[in-house]
Design a protein around this motif. Structure first.
Motif, PDB file in Angstrom:
ATOM      1  N   ASP A  36      37.996  36.668  39.942  1.00 27.13           N
ATOM      2  CA  ASP A  36      37.021  36.180  38.961  1.00 27.13           C
ATOM      3  C   ASP A  36      35.590  36.553  39.305  1.00 27.13           C
ATOM      4  O   ASP A  36      34.820  36.963  38.430  1.00 27.13           O
ATOM      5  CB  ASP A  36      37.123  34.649  38.845  1.00 27.13           C
ATOM      6  N   GLN A  37      35.198  36.404  40.572  1.00 28.94           N
ATOM      7  CA  GLN A  37      33.783  36.538  40.943  1.00 28.94           C
ATOM      8  C   GLN A  37      33.419  37.917  41.498  1.00 28.94           C
ATOM      9  O   GLN A  37      32.251  38.298  41.462  1.00 28.94           O
ATOM     10  CB  GLN A  37      33.415  35.464  41.972  1.00 28.94           C
ATOM     11  N   MET A  38      34.406  38.656  42.023  1.00 29.37           N
ATOM     12  CA  MET A  38      34.119  39.986  42.551  1.00 29.37           C
ATOM     13  C   MET A  38      34.582  41.091  41.607  1.00 29.37           C
ATOM     14  O   MET A  38      34.512  42.269  41.948  1.00 29.37           O
ATOM     15  CB  MET A  38      34.752  40.154  43.935  1.00 29.37           C
ATOM     16  N   HIS A  39      35.083  40.698  40.445  1.00 24.06           N
ATOM     17  CA  HIS A  39      35.501  41.646  39.398  1.00 24.06           C
ATOM     18  C   HIS A  39      36.689  42.510  39.831  1.00 24.06           C
ATOM     19  O   HIS A  39      36.920  43.576  39.257  1.00 24.06           O
ATOM     20  CB  HIS A  39      34.331  42.546  38.967  1.00 24.06           C
ATOM     21  N   MET A  40      37.427  42.055  40.828  1.00 19.21           N
ATOM     22  CA  MET A  40      38.555  42.851  41.323  1.00 19.21           C
ATOM     23  C   MET A  40      39.838  42.434  40.592  1.00 19.21           C
ATOM     24  O   MET A  40      40.770  41.889  41.174  1.00 19.21           O
ATOM     25  CB  MET A  40      38.681  42.694  42.838  1.00 19.21           C
ATOM     26  N   ARG A  41      39.843  42.712  39.293  1.00 17.93           N
ATOM     27  CA  ARG A  41      40.944  42.268  38.437  1.00 17.93           C
ATOM     28  C   ARG A  41      42.278  42.923  38.815  1.00 17.93           C
ATOM     29  O   ARG A  41      43.333  42.426  38.460  1.00 17.93           O
ATOM     30  CB  ARG A  41      40.612  42.558  36.977  1.00 17.93           C
ATOM     31  N   GLU A  42      42.211  44.061  39.531  1.00 16.01           N
ATOM     32  CA  GLU A  42      43.437  44.754  39.924  1.00 16.01           C
ATOM     33  C   GLU A  42      43.640  44.731  41.436  1.00 16.01           C
ATOM     34  O   GLU A  42      44.325  45.587  41.997  1.00 16.01           O
ATOM     35  CB  GLU A  42      43.419  46.196  39.411  1.00 16.01           C
ATOM     36  N   VAL A  43      43.061  43.738  42.120  1.00 18.22           N
ATOM     37  CA  VAL A  43      43.238  43.633  43.570  1.00 18.22           C
ATOM     38  C   VAL A  43      44.713  43.409  43.883  1.00 18.22           C
ATOM     39  O   VAL A  43      45.440  42.759  43.123  1.00 18.22           O
ATOM     40  CB  VAL A  43      42.371  42.503  44.158  1.00 18.22           C
TER      41      VAL A  43
END
Length: 585
Positions: free
Chosen positions: A362-369
């Motif tokens: 949510d906060q680091m924009h790593m939607r595909e982590v």
């Protein structure tokens, strides 16, 4: 759009039946759409040059250094030629004792070019550990940094080998405590013992004849050759040198890049240490597999430096252990950094708290982590989540089996357990190491006659093939006859609004055999009491899982890779409580 060098999309479908266990038993095998490649590390680098050429290969932000793929190959080949001039040949061991720096990369690819075996020395090692490691594998060359933080490497080596002050660097060394070591190469400028060669001189000692041999030597290498030795950080006994081949690490890097959908336009931030598989394989070699750029924020992890590198270099991917992500998320200046270019990466190396994973998305924009699981001995990854796995799967499991790998979950008798039941995780396939260097007995203890690597991790596999790590075989504690898995309690305590980090372990108890202890790091500005935490647990987890002993601490004792050292915590608590391990039959 980035060119994708992989034909298959093995992680795209969460409904792919091929990754599910069959017959209701906990055995899974990876798909084989994308074939294994029988190539060497130098061949992988050559292909990266073809893909990337003049584009960025490595950026060392703190040092202001930037290498293209052409630069990286040229300069690492200079190191390779220099090693030849020093008498290093295929199969010889070359140690590197340094934090993240450009020289690390040059030595990694330079040794691989001539078939020398790179020996990764933990930057946290002290004299006794260094002496053991170098002599165990009989290193011929040691490439070392001057220092890191409070560690004075030069002083440590001087204390072990005072002869270095008397022998010119042009001569082969004869050191009493290092009988096989012939050369010590020092990274950086400044004063040095006479017997240490400056790193800059390593490339200059080679002549045209040495450089002309590189192509033929590289072509003669066998992908099954050992190419890397990494010492495991066991809590008991001497470190073991896990020995990995080109075939092991090249293919593992390829499949990890595939899982992230990493491409040549991606920029991967690597704050994890290069001496560890996380940095060296999942970072460097995964980028080489697709021609992506590597970004190194500094010599060692610093939350603000990493955030600054993510922003300034417009990184799209980030690797880290959970403690690193937590440190960045909780940094006072976090909100000031633009991380909107971020997409993917790997969180691994330690159990990943579910709440931390949600914040990263949510906060680091790593939607595909992705979450990944493995161990040094398996090159390292055997399970990884897919970038489009359902969110709940990505935050609560370590994903599904990697291609060309097998895993089974077994009970204490070695029988495969039913789906959903916990047991020890065994791994088999191309990714299993060749063995522990010069240690056949401990190799046999870890790899059985059928080729299964006994990981020592407790795990479950569900009906769709997703794996969950529930603890270590030795971490599982038994309280009053009840099996208790620390990971389960940790995940629950992470849901407490004041808890930033938590570690759960057992301590001896005369009545119950073991009692549960929790060490907690609170979020900045928060305060709490043990009774408050216990009240939070009451009625929400079984009574026998509620920690009896609670301590609030500012930080945990950690290894150099950010793993919490539970054995240190346990020992400290035992001293504090005045308890000892009970004698057993």
């Amino acid at each position: 759009m980035s060119r994708n060098p992989f034909a298959s999309q093995w992680l795209r479908s969460a409904t792919d039946d091929r990754q599910r266990p069959r017959g209701g038993m906990s055995y899974v095998s990876g798909v084989t759409d994308e074939p294994l490649r029988f190539i060497t590390v130098p061949q992988l680098l050559d292909e990266a040059v073809q893909i990337g050429g003049a584009r960025d290969a490595a950026i060392f932000v703190a040092d202001g250094q930037r290498l293209s793929w052409h630069d990286l190959r040229r300069r690492s080949d200079e190191v390779a030629a220099g090693l030849l001039a020093l008498g290093i040949k295929r199969g010889d061991r070359v140690g590197i004792w340094a934090p993240n720096c450009v020289e690390w990369l040059l030595v990694q690819f330079g040794t691989a070019r001539i078939g020398a075996i790179l020996v990764n020395i933990n930057p946290a090692y002290r004299t006794s550990e260094l002496e053991y490691a170098l002599n165990k594998v009989e290193c011929r060359v040691l490439v070392m940094a001057r220092s890191l933080k409070t560690s004075d490497y030069v002083a440590m080596v001087r204390s072990l080998a005072p002869e270095l002050d008397r022998v010119p660097s042009t001569e082969r060394l004869r050191l009493e405590r290092f009988p096989r070591l012939r050369h010590v190469v020092l990274i950086g400028d400044g004063p040095r013992p006479k017997g240490m060669m400056p790193f800059a001189e390593l490339a200059r000692v080679a002549g045209p004849a040495h450089a002309s041999r590189l192509q033929a030597l590289s072509a003669a290498l066998d992908p099954d050759d050992p190419i890397n030795i990494q010492f495991t950080s066991g809590t008991t006994g001497a470190p073991k040198g896990a020995t990995l081949s080109h075939f092991n690490i090249v293919n593992n890097a390829r499949f990890c890049a595939m899982a992230m959908r990493l491409g040549e336009r991606d920029r991967l931030c690597i704050p994890v240490p290069l001496y560890h598989c996380f940095g060296m394989v999942l970072g460097v070699l995964s980028c080489a597999a697709v021609g992506a750029a590597m970004v190194f924020p500094g010599a060692a992890f610093d939350a603000e430096d990493t955030l600054r590198a993510l922003q300034s270099q417009r990184c799209t991917a980030l690797h880290g252990v959970p403690t690193m992500f937590i440190a960045m998320l909780d940094h006072p200046a976090f909100s000031r950094f633009d991380l909107t270019a971020m997409r993917t990466g790997i969180m691994a190396g330690a159990p990943c708290p579910i709440e931390t994973m949600r914040r990263v998305i949510d906060q680091m924009h790593m939607r595909e982590v992705t979450i990944a699981y493995g161990m040094t001995e398996t090159s390292p990854i055997s399970f990884q989540s897919g970038v489009d796995d359902p969110l709940e799967r990505r935050v609560s499991t370590v994903g599904r089996i990697q291609p060309h790998a097998e895993v089974k979950i077994v009970d204490e008798a070695g029988r495969i357990v039913p789906v959903g039941a916990s047991g020890e995780l065994f791994t088999r396939g191309y990714l299993v190491m060749r063995g522990y260097w010069a240690d056949p007995e401990r190799t046999r203890e870890s790899i059985d006659e059928a080729g299964w690597m006994h990981t020592g991790d407790l795990a479950t596999i569900d009906a769709e093939g997703y794996c969950n790590i529930v603890g270590r075989v030795k971490d599982m504690l038994i309280r009053g006859g009840e099996n208790v898995y620390p990971r389960e309690i940790e995940e629950f305590l992470y849901t407490h609004p004041k808890v930033q980090e938590v570690q759960v372990f057992g301590v001896p108890d005369p009545r119950f055999g073991e009692e549960i202890c929790a060490w907690i790091v609170l979020k900045p500005g928060q305060s709490a009491t043990a009774d408050e935490v216990r009240s939070f647990c009451q009625g929400r987890i079984a009574h026998f899982k509620v920690p009896r002993h609670l301590r609030f601490v500012p930080e945990f004792p950690l290894t150099a890779t950010g793993k919490a050292q539970k054995f240190v915590m346990r020992d400290q608590m035992m001293r504090e409580l005045g308890v000892q391990h009970a004698r057993t039959a």
